[in-house]
Enzyme design. Structure first.
Site, PDB file in Angstrom:
ATOM      1  N   ASP A 202       0.832  -1.200   0.000  1.00 33.83           N
ATOM      2  CA  ASP A 202       0.000   0.000   0.000  1.00 33.83           C
ATOM      3  C   ASP A 202       0.871   1.257   0.000  1.00 33.83           C
ATOM      4  O   ASP A 202       1.553   1.551   0.983  1.00 33.83           O
ATOM      5  CB  ASP A 202      -0.913  -0.005   1.227  1.00 33.83           C
ATOM      6  CG  ASP A 202      -1.934   1.124   1.211  1.00 33.83           C
ATOM      7  OD1 ASP A 202      -2.016   1.838   0.197  1.00 33.83           O
ATOM      8  OD2 ASP A 202      -2.661   1.275   2.207  1.00 33.83           O
TER       9      ASP A 202
ATOM     10  N   ASP B 102      -1.862   5.951  -6.660  1.00 34.67           N
ATOM     11  CA  ASP B 102      -2.190   5.036  -5.569  1.00 34.67           C
ATOM     12  C   ASP B 102      -2.176   3.592  -6.065  1.00 34.67           C
ATOM     13  O   ASP B 102      -2.767   3.280  -7.092  1.00 34.67           O
ATOM     14  CB  ASP B 102      -3.570   5.389  -5.002  1.00 34.67           C
ATOM     15  CG  ASP B 102      -3.953   4.547  -3.803  1.00 34.67           C
ATOM     16  OD1 ASP B 102      -3.079   4.269  -2.963  1.00 34.67           O
ATOM     17  OD2 ASP B 102      -5.128   4.161  -3.698  1.00 34.67           O
TER      18      ASP B 102
END
Length: 422
Positions: A99, A300
């Site tokens: 992440d 992202d």
């Protein structure tokens, strides 16, 4: 006991520093979280878009909170990639979501009191000779959004959206590839309110002090995401191995949030979008980070498709409808806003080109990175949508792009690549 000679002290400190900075670089393998299942590409995308709902809601909330300088962890995405490495002595394998939007590294521990089901055995600190709890006065403890002392450092990491993990901030030896790296800080999760899909925890790769990149001190990492539905692995390269090599390399600055300069997010400066030969009349401020820290565009790894602030998205949508006037737009459900009807069984279609005009760089996306041809259902769908408050460049658009985050020099570089061959 006799005194230690000053020169010997200097020599000892030299070797201690050398041992702490000996990590040079390594390669980890990324797998799409549902790659081991029997889902079709259409089913993979539908599941990923369902998971995006929590992710984008938390990103929107975190963006709003940034106007006060807050740095809130965001909900993990069901569209993310996982990697395996080992922790402890002897080594125990863990499988964690990668992440770029958070910093804490954590895994569920066997001693958990509130636990989620995972496919691999949970990490057992009692079986490791190198596990240690961190004291509260450690700088990594104070870098946590919330911590307490009992008497060692305990953390509470609440993700936007209501999920959380709570446990001990500890240190352990990480085995990354062939390198054993001692003293890495991570969360040993004892109270875990939800499960990151098909994994035992999270591997944070943001700019925060607790992230893997920051703790290793390597200053750079790269990844290359293979196509959706491709069951091969993709590389995550850390340190000296994170390099691009073709003549097509382009670079754009990583932008700092003016209110929260050490924000977990990687912001980019997007000046405009070109569809076909048309530069869309998007306002110059649409993708800017405002003085109060709101807005902007982030790249992202945990969000599936690209979400553009509505002003920009509506122009993108209308331009595709105009330039693809031979196809009929149809309404669909499931997270996609613009789809066209195509004859069932269609295997290829030509679509207008799409270029993201970043500061100093043009990212020319292949058609497969922004349209999905669903042959079985006779649909051609734009893999983008609108949102409020912030724009997100998702992982679907990053397929078969080798992307380098040069954190030390504040640059994001990229080049087209066959990710399953790197």
């Amino acid at each position: 006991m006799g005194k230690i000679a000053p020169c010997l002290v200097i020599l000892m400190l030299f070797f201690l520093q050398l041992s702490c900075s000996s990590f040079n670089g390594t390669r980890l393998e990324l797998k799409y979280i549902y790659s081991n299942g029997n889902l079709t590409k259409s089913e993979l995308i539908h599941r990923a878009l369902t998971g995006d709902k929590h992710r984008i809601a938390s990103l929107r909330s975190a963006s709003s909170a940034s106007t006060t300088g807050a740095n809130l962890p965001i909900h993990w995405g069901s569209s993310a990639y996982i990697t395996d490495f080992a922790i402890g002595t002897p080594a125990q394998s863990i499988s964690v979501l990668v992440d770029t939007g958070s910093d804490l590294i954590w895994t569920q521990c066997k001693s958990c009191t509130t636990c989620f089901s995972q496919s691999t055995p949970p990490y057992d600190p009692s079986q490791s000779s190198t596990y240690k709890n961190l004291p509260c006065d450690n700088t990594l403890c104070t870098a946590l959004p919330k911590y307490s002392c009992s008497p060692d450092c305990t953390y509470l990491y609440s993700y936007v959206g209501g999920t959380s993990t709570e446990g001990y901030l500890s240190t352990e030896t990480f085995t990354l590839g062939s390198d054993a790296v001692p003293g890495m800080a991570f969360g040993c999760g004892i109270v875990n309110s939800d499960a990151p899909d098909n994994s035992s925890g999270i591997l944070g790769l943001s700019r925060g002090d607790l992230s893997l990149v920051s703790q290793l001190g390597v200053g750079r990492f790269s990844y290359c995401l293979a196509s959706y539905g491709d069951r091969s692995t993709s590389p995550l390269l850390l340190g000296s191995l994170a390099n691009l090599s073709s003549s097509a390399i382009q670079s754009t600055p990583l932008v700092e949030n003016p209110i929260a300069p050490f924000s977990s997010f990687y912001y980019l400066s997007l000046g405009g979008i070109t569809i076909g030969n048309t530069l869309l009349p998007i306002s110059s401020t649409a993708f800017e980070l405002a003085a109060d820290g709101s807005g902007g565009l982030i790249i992202d790894s945990g969000t599936t498709i690209t979400y553009l602030i509505d002003e920009a998205y509506q122009l993108v949508k209308q331009e595709f409808i105009t330039q693809m006037s031979d196809l009929q737009p149809v309404q669909v459900s499931g997270g996609l806003d613009l789809c066209f009807s195509v004859p069932a069984g269609t295997t290829s279609l030509s679509v207008p080109r799409m270029v993201f005009n970043f500061e100093g760089a043009e990212m020319r996306l292949p058609g497969n990175n922004y349209f999905f041809l669903d042959s079985d259902n006779g649909l051609l769908c734009l893999m983008m949508n609108s949102m409020e408050g912030i724009s997100i460049f998702g992982n679907y658009q990053q397929q078969n792009m080798h992307i380098l985050y040069d954190v030390d020099n504040g640059l994001l570089s990229f080049e087209p690549a066959e990710c399953n061959q790197l």
